[in-house]
Scaffold this motif. Structure first.
Motif, PDB file in Angstrom:
ATOM      1  N   ASP A 162       0.859  -1.172   0.000  1.00  0.00           N
ATOM      2  CA  ASP A 162       0.000   0.000   0.000  1.00  0.00           C
ATOM      3  C   ASP A 162       0.900   1.229   0.000  1.00  0.00           C
ATOM      4  N   ALA A 163       0.852   1.991  -1.080  1.00  0.00           N
ATOM      5  CA  ALA A 163       1.745   3.140  -1.206  1.00  0.00           C
ATOM      6  C   ALA A 163       1.214   4.380  -0.489  1.00  0.00           C
ATOM      7  N   SER A 164       0.008   4.288   0.081  1.00  0.00           N
ATOM      8  CA  SER A 164      -0.593   5.482   0.707  1.00  0.00           C
ATOM      9  C   SER A 164       0.311   6.147   1.738  1.00  0.00           C
ATOM     10  N   PRO A 165       0.955   5.388   2.638  1.00  0.00           N
ATOM     11  CA  PRO A 165       1.770   6.075   3.647  1.00  0.00           C
ATOM     12  C   PRO A 165       3.184   6.419   3.189  1.00  0.00           C
ATOM     13  N   ILE A 196       5.591   5.901  -8.927  1.00  0.00           N
ATOM     14  CA  ILE A 196       4.736   4.771  -9.326  1.00  0.00           C
ATOM     15  C   ILE A 196       3.485   5.248 -10.084  1.00  0.00           C
ATOM     16  N   GLY A 197       3.425   6.553 -10.419  1.00  0.00           N
ATOM     17  CA  GLY A 197       2.381   7.054 -11.315  1.00  0.00           C
ATOM     18  C   GLY A 197       1.050   7.377 -10.665  1.00  0.00           C
ATOM     19  N   VAL A 198       1.042   7.560  -9.338  1.00  0.00           N
ATOM     20  CA  VAL A 198      -0.231   7.812  -8.643  1.00  0.00           C
ATOM     21  C   VAL A 198      -0.922   9.058  -9.223  1.00  0.00           C
ATOM     22  N   GLY A 199      -2.179   8.907  -9.610  1.00  0.00           N
ATOM     23  CA  GLY A 199      -2.962  10.037 -10.104  1.00  0.00           C
ATOM     24  C   GLY A 199      -2.865  10.276 -11.597  1.00  0.00           C
ATOM     25  N   CYS A 200      -2.025   9.525 -12.294  1.00  0.00           N
ATOM     26  CA  CYS A 200      -1.910   9.670 -13.754  1.00  0.00           C
ATOM     27  C   CYS A 200      -3.175   9.173 -14.444  1.00  0.00           C
ATOM     28  N   THR A 201      -3.406   9.675 -15.665  1.00  0.00           N
ATOM     29  CA  THR A 201      -4.344   8.999 -16.550  1.00  0.00           C
ATOM     30  C   THR A 201      -3.600   7.825 -17.175  1.00  0.00           C
ATOM     31  N   LEU A 202      -4.372   6.936 -17.802  1.00  0.00           N
ATOM     32  CA  LEU A 202      -3.764   5.767 -18.424  1.00  0.00           C
ATOM     33  C   LEU A 202      -2.769   6.185 -19.509  1.00  0.00           C
ATOM     34  N   LYS A 203      -3.140   7.247 -20.241  1.00  0.00           N
ATOM     35  CA  LYS A 203      -2.274   7.736 -21.320  1.00  0.00           C
ATOM     36  C   LYS A 203      -0.957   8.289 -20.754  1.00  0.00           C
ATOM     37  N   GLN A 222      -8.374   6.367 -12.747  1.00  0.00           N
ATOM     38  CA  GLN A 222      -7.002   6.885 -12.797  1.00  0.00           C
ATOM     39  C   GLN A 222      -6.039   5.822 -12.259  1.00  0.00           C
ATOM     40  N   VAL A 223      -4.770   6.123 -12.415  1.00  0.00           N
ATOM     41  CA  VAL A 223      -3.745   5.162 -11.989  1.00  0.00           C
ATOM     42  C   VAL A 223      -3.506   5.277 -10.476  1.00  0.00           C
ATOM     43  N   ALA A 224      -3.599   4.146  -9.796  1.00  0.00           N
ATOM     44  CA  ALA A 224      -3.351   4.098  -8.353  1.00  0.00           C
ATOM     45  C   ALA A 224      -1.930   3.645  -8.060  1.00  0.00           C
ATOM     46  N   GLY A 225      -1.254   3.072  -9.051  1.00  0.00           N
ATOM     47  CA  GLY A 225       0.103   2.595  -8.829  1.00  0.00           C
ATOM     48  C   GLY A 225       0.576   1.702  -9.946  1.00  0.00           C
ATOM     49  N   VAL A 226       1.603   0.930  -9.664  1.00  0.00           N
ATOM     50  CA  VAL A 226       2.264   0.165 -10.709  1.00  0.00           C
ATOM     51  C   VAL A 226       2.401  -1.299 -10.305  1.00  0.00           C
ATOM     52  N   ARG A 227       2.354  -2.152 -11.316  1.00  0.00           N
ATOM     53  CA  ARG A 227       2.632  -3.566 -11.108  1.00  0.00           C
ATOM     54  C   ARG A 227       3.746  -3.949 -12.072  1.00  0.00           C
ATOM     55  N   GLU A 277       4.299  -4.796  -6.667  1.00  0.00           N
ATOM     56  CA  GLU A 277       3.087  -4.003  -6.896  1.00  0.00           C
ATOM     57  C   GLU A 277       2.962  -2.982  -5.783  1.00  0.00           C
ATOM     58  N   ALA A 278       2.838  -1.742  -6.183  1.00  0.00           N
ATOM     59  CA  ALA A 278       2.688  -0.662  -5.199  1.00  0.00           C
ATOM     60  C   ALA A 278       1.585   0.249  -5.685  1.00  0.00           C
ATOM     61  N   ALA A 279       0.542   0.383  -4.883  1.00  0.00           N
ATOM     62  CA  ALA A 279      -0.575   1.237  -5.275  1.00  0.00           C
ATOM     63  C   ALA A 279      -1.186   1.859  -4.027  1.00  0.00           C
ATOM     64  N   VAL A 280      -1.707   3.063  -4.183  1.00  0.00           N
ATOM     65  CA  VAL A 280      -2.390   3.676  -3.046  1.00  0.00           C
ATOM     66  C   VAL A 280      -3.723   2.954  -2.846  1.00  0.00           C
ATOM     67  N   GLY A 281      -4.102   2.771  -1.592  1.00  0.00           N
ATOM     68  CA  GLY A 281      -5.361   2.104  -1.281  1.00  0.00           C
ATOM     69  C   GLY A 281      -5.332   0.592  -1.448  1.00  0.00           C
ATOM     70  N   ALA A 282      -4.150  -0.002  -1.594  1.00  0.00           N
ATOM     71  CA  ALA A 282      -4.069  -1.466  -1.745  1.00  0.00           C
ATOM     72  C   ALA A 282      -4.495  -2.140  -0.442  1.00  0.00           C
ATOM     73  N   ASN A 283      -5.333  -3.139  -0.574  1.00  0.00           N
ATOM     74  CA  ASN A 283      -5.815  -3.852   0.613  1.00  0.00           C
ATOM     75  C   ASN A 283      -4.858  -4.961   1.031  1.00  0.00           C
TER      76      ASN A 283
END
Lengths: 349, 349
Positions: free
Chosen positions: A179-182, A191-198, A256-261, A279-285
Motif C-alpha cells: 500500500d503506497a498510501s503512507p 509509481i504514477g499515482v494520479g496519472c491517466t492511463l495515457k 485513474q492510476v493508483a500505482g504500478v505492477r 506491486e505498489a498502489a495507493v489504497g491497496a488492501n
C-alpha cells in the motif's frame, strides 16, 4: 554500569564522523536515525537543492534538536574540509548519475553507504562501472555499499537467507504487494499515482515510472544460488483505482492510476526460475511481502502487512554501519556482509 | 558451457576431502546431501556404534550408490590416515561430550562443521570451553562452526536477519510449533512421545526430555541486538494427546504425552524482551514457525507449515561448507558468517 562509567565510556568511544549527502525524504530519515546513535557524530550535510542551503540538518531531518550542521550545496568543499569517516549518500537511483558523487566521497577518504538502487548489485547490469568503482574504493582504502529495503533486503537478501535451509531450489518467487498510501511523495510520483492511463504509458516509455532495482535483485538471487540466467523479461502495467483514494499528496479518481505492477522473470534452460512481482498502489488492501520457494523443502514465508519501505531503508542503512566500517576496501554488496541486525549500542560485538 | 569445458572444470576443481563423523539419522542426511555436491569427496566415515563398522557410507546414508567408504569406529585412525579438509561432526548435543571429538578433528588439521546444539553459541553458556576450542582451532589454523535448523537458524539467525530492517526493537518472540510425526525416531524420543505423564516428569528431571539449544539461541539474539539479559527462565511442559496418534515409531494413546512445550524468556530491566516458544508434538495441527517483533516497525513473519527440521539441518550444514572453508581460523558462529544460501555449483562467487 555507574553513571561515571557510562560517562567515561561515552568519552572514550571514538565516534564515527559522518556526512549526510542528499537531504530528501530518505536522506533525512537516515540522518534522523543515525544522529540518535551514540557513536555517530555528524560533521556535515550536503544537498544540491539550494533551497535547503544553510538549514540545519537536525531540524530538516525531523529531529527535535538542532545538530548545528548547516546543509551546503557545495559537496566538494564539505567533503574536503570535514574528511568524514562515512558518507550516507542518498541522492539518485542511477549508478551513472551517482558515480561522480561517489568519486568525491572516496577522494575525501570516506566510506560510503548509499541508497542508490542500481549500485546494490551492479555486476550484471553495469559490470565496467562496478569494476571502476571497486578499484577506486580500493585505491582509497574505503568501502562502498549500496543497500535499502528493496533492492538490498526484501526481494534479494531475504529470499536468499531463506534458501539457506533448502537442499534443492527449483524456483524462487518473491512478491512485494504494498500500500503506497503512507509512502513519501517522490515514491508515489515514481509509481504514477494520479496519472491517466495515457500519461502512465507515456511515463513508462520515457522511463520515469519504474521501480528501480528488480534487475539488481534478480542478479543477486541468481548469483547467490549459482544460476546463470539466459533470459530476463520485465513488464510494467498500471494498477487502476476502482474507488476514490486520497493520500497526503494526491487524490486519485476511479479510472485513474493508483500505482504500478512490475514483474520480472528470469529463465534458465527454458524454464522460469525466478519471479519478482512488485506491486505498489495507493489504497491497496492487505499488503504483504512473501517468498515462495519450490524445492526441497517447499517454503512459503509471509510478512503480514508488509514492511514500510521508508522506515526499513533508513533502518538497514544505519544497521549496516559497523559491518561496512569493518569490511575490506572495495565495492561490496549485502551478499558479502555478515548478518546485519538491529544492533543498538554502538558496540557490535 | 561445452562438454569439454565442463570436463576440464570438473578435473581442475580441487575437491574438498571430507569425513562424516557420526552416522545416525542426521549424520546420514548430511552425508547423503554432501556426497551429491560436485566439489565434495568423502574420504572416511566414523561412528562409535560398532554395528555400523564396515558398512558403506553411501548405502547407510541412503544414497543409491556405494561410496566405497567403510564406516569405522576408530576415529583417531581415520582422521590421522585421511587428514581431511573438513569433518561433518554429528554425534551429540553436549559441548562437553563433543569436546574430545572436536579435538581429534582439529589435531588432524580438519575444519569442522558440527550439529552440536550447545556449540552453536557457547559464549554465554560455557565461556571457558568456547575460549579453549577457539584457541585450539586457531592453533591448528582450522575453523569450527556448529549450526543446524535450531539452534543455528529458525530461532536465532532468522529473527536477527528480520531485525535488520527495524529502527528499534522492544521485544522479539519466536515460535516454532511443529508436527513431530514425520521427524526421526531419536527426535520423537527426545520430546517424550508415548510417555505417561509420570515418566515425562521423571525424564524432564533427569534431563533426557529437553530441546537443547534455546539458551544458545537466546544468547545469540541478545548479543545480536546488543542486549544484556539479566534474567532467563525456562519451562518444560508436556503436550497431552487428545486422540490416538500413530507415527512410524510410536502409537500414542489419548492421555499420553504427544510431545513437549518448552518456553524460554529473557528479561532486561524487569521487562520480558525475548521469548522463545518451542512446541513439538506428534499430530500437531497446522504447524508453523513465526517471528514477532515489537518495535519500529512491528513485524509478523510466518513460515506456513513450518520447516522440516531434519531436511533443513542437513541443508544448512552443506550450504555453509564454502563459508566455513573461507572463514578465518577459530570457533565461529552463524552470526559471524556472510549470507548462507542454497548454492549448488561448488563455485560460491
Amino acid at each position: 554500569m555507574s553513571g561515571n562509567d557510562a560517562n567515561n565510556l561515552q568519552q572514550s568511544m571514538t565516534k564515527i564522523r559522518a556526512v549526510q549527502y542528499g537531504c530528501g525524504p530518505i536522506g533525512c530519515s537516515v540522518a534522523k536515525l543515525a544522529a540518535q546513535q551514540p557513536d555517530i557524530e555528524f560533521v556535515g550535510a550536503i544537498d544540491t537543492d539550494t533551497h535547503l542551503s544553510g538549514k540545519d540538518l537536525g531540524k530538516t531531518s525531523g529531529l527535535k534538536k538542532k545538530l548545528n550542521i548547516p546543509i551546503s550545496s557545495n559537496a566538494k568543499d564539505i567533503l574536503c574540509q570535514t574528511k568524514p569517516d562515512l558518507v550516507f549518500l542518498s541522492t539518485v537511483s542511477s549508478a551513472r548519475l551517482i558515480r561522480p558523487q561517489v568519486e568525491h566521497c572516496l577522494n575525501a577518504g570516506a566510506n560510503v553507504i548509499s541508497t542508490c538502487e542500481e549500485l546494490c548489485y551492479p555486476y550484471d547490469t553495469m559490470p565496467s562501472l562496478a569494476s571502476e568503482l571497486d578499484s577506486m574504493a580500493k585505491m582509497h582504502n574505503c568501502t562502498l555499499l549500496a543497500t535499502g529495503v528493496n533492492p538490498g533486503f526484501l526481494m534479494d537478501i531475504w529470499p536468499l537467507v531463506m534458501t539457506g535451509v533448502c537442499q534443492q531450489i527449483d524456483q524462487v518467487k518473491v512478491v512485494r504487494f504494498q500500500d503506497a498510501s503512507p509512502r513519501r511523495k517522490p515514491f508515489q510520483q515514481k509509481i504514477g499515482v494520479g496519472c491517466t492511463l495515457k500519461e502512465f504509458k507515456q511515463r513508462v516509455s520515457s522511463g520515469s515510472i519504474r521501480h528501480v532495482g528488480l534487475a539488481e535483485s534478480m542478479a543477486m538471487i541468481a548469483d547467490g544460488i549459482g544460476w546463470k540466467l539466459e533470459h530476463i523479461t520485465e513488464s510494467i502495467e498500471p494498477v487502476i483505482a476502482t474507488t476514490q483514494v486520497s493520500t497526503d499528496y494526491f487524490t486519485v479518481e476511479p479510472g485513474q492510476v493508483a500505482g504500478v505492477r512490475q514483474v520480472t522473470k528470469g529463465c534458465m534452460a527454458g524454464k522460469k526460475v525466478i519471479t519478482l512481482e512488485f506491486e505498489a498502489a495507493v489504497g491497496a488492501n492487505q499488503p504483504y511481502d512473501a517468498v515462495y520457494i519450490h524445492g526441497i523443502p517447499d517454503m512459503e514465508v509471509v510478512i503480514k502487512g508488509g514492511i514500510h519501505g521508508d522506515i526499513a531503508t533508513a533502518a538497514i542503512i544505519v544497521n549496516s554501519i559497523h559491518r561496512v566500517m569493518d569490511a575490506p576496501a572495495g565495492l561490496i554488496t549485502m551478499k558479502d556482509l555478515p548478518l546485519i541486525s538491529a544492533h543498538r549500542t554502538g558496540n557490535h560485538g
